[in-house]
Write an enzyme that holds these catalytic residues in place. Structure first.
Site, PDB file in Angstrom:
ATOM      1  N   TYR A   1      -4.163   1.303   4.272  1.00 35.34           N
ATOM      2  CA  TYR A   1      -5.052   0.666   3.298  1.00 35.34           C
ATOM      3  C   TYR A   1      -6.498   1.099   3.454  1.00 35.34           C
ATOM      4  CZ  TYR A   1      -1.083  -2.132   2.097  1.00 35.34           C
ATOM      5  OH  TYR A   1       0.162  -2.523   1.685  1.00 35.34           O
TER       6      TYR A   1
ATOM      7  N   LYS B   1       6.603  -0.099  13.895  1.00 38.54           N
ATOM      8  CA  LYS B   1       7.491   1.063  13.773  1.00 38.54           C
ATOM      9  C   LYS B   1       7.111   2.043  14.885  1.00 38.54           C
ATOM     10  CE  LYS B   1      10.793   3.023  11.429  1.00 38.54           C
ATOM     11  NZ  LYS B   1      12.152   2.466  11.450  1.00 38.54           N
TER      12      LYS B   1
ATOM     13  N   ASP C   1      11.884  -2.743  10.918  1.00 40.03           N
ATOM     14  CA  ASP C   1      13.032  -2.761   9.997  1.00 40.03           C
ATOM     15  C   ASP C   1      14.051  -3.812  10.445  1.00 40.03           C
ATOM     16  OD1 ASP C   1      12.772  -0.787  11.942  1.00 40.03           O
ATOM     17  OD2 ASP C   1      14.482   0.362  11.263  1.00 40.03           O
TER      18      ASP C   1
ATOM     19  N   ASP D   1       2.306  -6.474   4.557  1.00 41.29           N
ATOM     20  CA  ASP D   1       2.315  -6.609   3.097  1.00 41.29           C
ATOM     21  C   ASP D   1       3.757  -6.833   2.631  1.00 41.29           C
ATOM     22  OD1 ASP D   1       1.498  -6.589   0.519  1.00 41.29           O
ATOM     23  OD2 ASP D   1       0.984  -4.464   0.419  1.00 41.29           O
TER      24      ASP D   1
END
Ligand code: NAP
Length: 487
Positions: free
Chosen positions: A134, A181, A214, A238
């Site tokens: 972002y 991640k 995930d 988000d």
């Protein structure tokens, strides 16, 4: 510290926003008036109307000035109309005031049926709010290949991790998960994991657990009640927080806060839902609950609890519910629902409970721009990114020819992260964007800027290059990752 008016009240800035924003804000302010909290507001503009007047940021100076003064904002959703402005007014506000923590709580509501009803979901997603993808640093590196930079700082990680633990303590929660991640982005996402594991022992009263993002999404759908607080990077947060909103009945019930050391902005997670604008049918709960979060931030715990109890009581009673819960043909008007909440101020729900909150202690992270000072550092090579129509083997041979006699040797070439030269036998589809890794011959010493300039000039004589990245070691550890297939 909030701004105190002459009449001794706390002053806030209210931005009604676009689409359904004004209806939601109107509803929240009516309840605020009715509960009698010592809060006053000044209304300021931002969003679509401002963009249309030709102001590129969508946030006019009067609004910025008001926020600088009050430091507390209750806002409706903002739109960036197509064809105006490059950046979203929301992102501008968050960045302008460095509201680094985005807090998104969700809880089960009585009489709001979902596939999870009865399981007691009650969790908060704490999303880092200014860094990551972002940052909006994007380049077309070749006419057909785009790049977005994912920047994650140690300082940013420390702020958000400490914030998440402090929030857990303030809300009497016992467990914090950190979702990253890091298995793929070992340096950037891995930074949050490392900082989390380093800081967790300072909060021995809180269980700390890392989870791959995930799997976190998977676990949230399978067994959401296992989570209390999830701290995560901007993009992950988000996505996860929209998922968590859906677990408890949708965006009409999802409030949020953007908290910084100086300024806090409270808003619903949802957008301006233009198709419902002006129809008096939408659910204002998300904005009302954002205001409840604001009241707690302003130390108005009693008013916050009274409003939250009135919402829970109204839903528990089940007589007045909005169209998103019962269907728009049968739903109450937004104003009717607001009146019902006002009438129920002072009542307590029979079963649903309001959590007990203490003031949050905002983490104090030193302002120093440098958060890591290595004892030693060394430039051992350089990645040169080139645009080329050649296939890997002829490109590799050309580069080897071009750097003949320089201090560098070509270590390897990768295409979108996979090593393609020297050939590995892998079947890789390639695009015209190559990362060519050069290391100093012999591996000792340090590459100088002059040597790098010489290398780039040699390459530039025959090939188009568009990006350079120094390969650095900090305290002897490589500050870069290997390509897929690189030894
Ligand atoms: P959205 O406005 O959040 O609406 C998506 C859907 O969510 C709606 O169609 C509706 O679902 C449901 N919904 C949202 N708020 C609701 C409420 N209060 N009560 C009942 N249902 C509600 O998302 P969008 O359509 O993607 O975005 C519209 C505009 O808002 C865009 O310009 C976007 O950039 C902007 N936006 C602003 C913010 C912000 O200011 N923070 C955040 C997100 C988006 P159903 O259609 O199923 O009834």
């Amino acid at each position: 510290m909030p701004y105190i008016t002459e009449s001794g009240k706390k002053l806030i800035t209210v931005i009604p926003g676009d689409g359904i924003g004004p209806e939601c804000i109107h509803s929240a302010l009516r309840i605020l008036e009715a509960v009698g909290a010592p809060v006053e507001w000044e209304v300021r503009e931002a969003g679509a109307s401002v963009f249309r007047r030709g102001l590129e940021s969508g946030v006019p100076p009067e609004t910025i000035e008001s926020i600088r003064k009050t430091r507390v904002v209750l806002k409706g959703p903002l739109e960036t109309p197509v064809g105006y402005g490059e950046k979203s007014a929301n992102v501008t506000l968050r960045k302008l005031f460095e509201t680094y923590a985005n807090v998104r709580p969700v809880r089960e509501f009585p009489n709001v049926p979902t596939p999870y009803s009865g399981r007691g979901i009650d969790l908060v997603v704490v999303r880092e709010n200014v860094e990551d993808l972002y940052a909006g640093i994007e380049h077309m590196q070749t006419p057909g290949v785009a790049q977005t930079l994912k920047l994650i700082s140690r300082k940013g990680c420390e702020k958000i991790v400490r914030f998440a633990f402090e929030l857990a303590r303030a809300e009497g929660r016992k467990k914090v998960h950190c979702a990253t991640k890091s298995n793929i982005m070992k340096l950037a996402e891995g930074m949050l994991k490392r900082v989390f594991e380093e800081i967790a022992p300072e909060y021995p009263d809180i269980e700390a657990q890392h989870i791959i993002v995930d799997n976190c999404a998977h676990q949230l759908v399978k067994r959401p009640e296992q989570f209390e607080v999830i701290v995560t990077t901007n993009m992950n947060g988000d996505i996860l927080s929209d998922l968590t909103s859906a677990l408890v009945g949708g965006l009409g019930f999802a409030p949020s806060a953007n908290i910084g050391n100086e300024v806090a902005i409270f808003e619903a997670v949802h957008g301006s839902a233009p198709k419902y604008a002006g129809k008096n049918v939408i659910n204002p709960t998300a904005v009302i609950l954002s205001m409840v979060m604001m009241l707690r931030y302003l130390d108005e715990f009693e008013a916050a609890e009274t409003i939250e109890n009135a919402i829970l009581y109204t839903l528990e009673e089940g007589k007045v519910r909005t169209g998103d819960v019962v269907g728009y043909d049968r739903g109450a008007k937004t104003t009717e629902y607001t009146e019902a909440i006002i009438a129920n101020l002072g009542k307590r729900p029979r079963t649903a409970k309001v959590r007990q909150y203490r003031p949050i202690r905002l983490p104090q992270v030193p302002a120093d721009p440098v958060s890591v000072r290595p004892r030693s550092r060394r430039v051992i090579g350089v990645d040169v990114f080139v645009e080329s129509e050649l296939y890997p083997e002829p490109l590799g041979r050309l580069l080897e020819e071009l750097v003949e006699g320089s201090v560098f040797r070509l270590k390897m070439i990768s295409n979108r992260g996979t090593k393609v030269y020297p050939p590995t036998g892998a079947i890789t589809d390639v695009v015209d964007h190559y990362r060519c890794r050069f290391l100093l011959h012999g591996g000792a010493g340090e590459a100088t800027d002059e040597q790098i300039v010489d290398l780039v000039q040699r390459i530039g004589s025959r090939l188009r290059w568009m990006h350079l990245e120094k390969l650095q070691e900090f305290d002897g550890a490589p500050g870069f990752t290997k390509a897929q297939g690189e030894d």
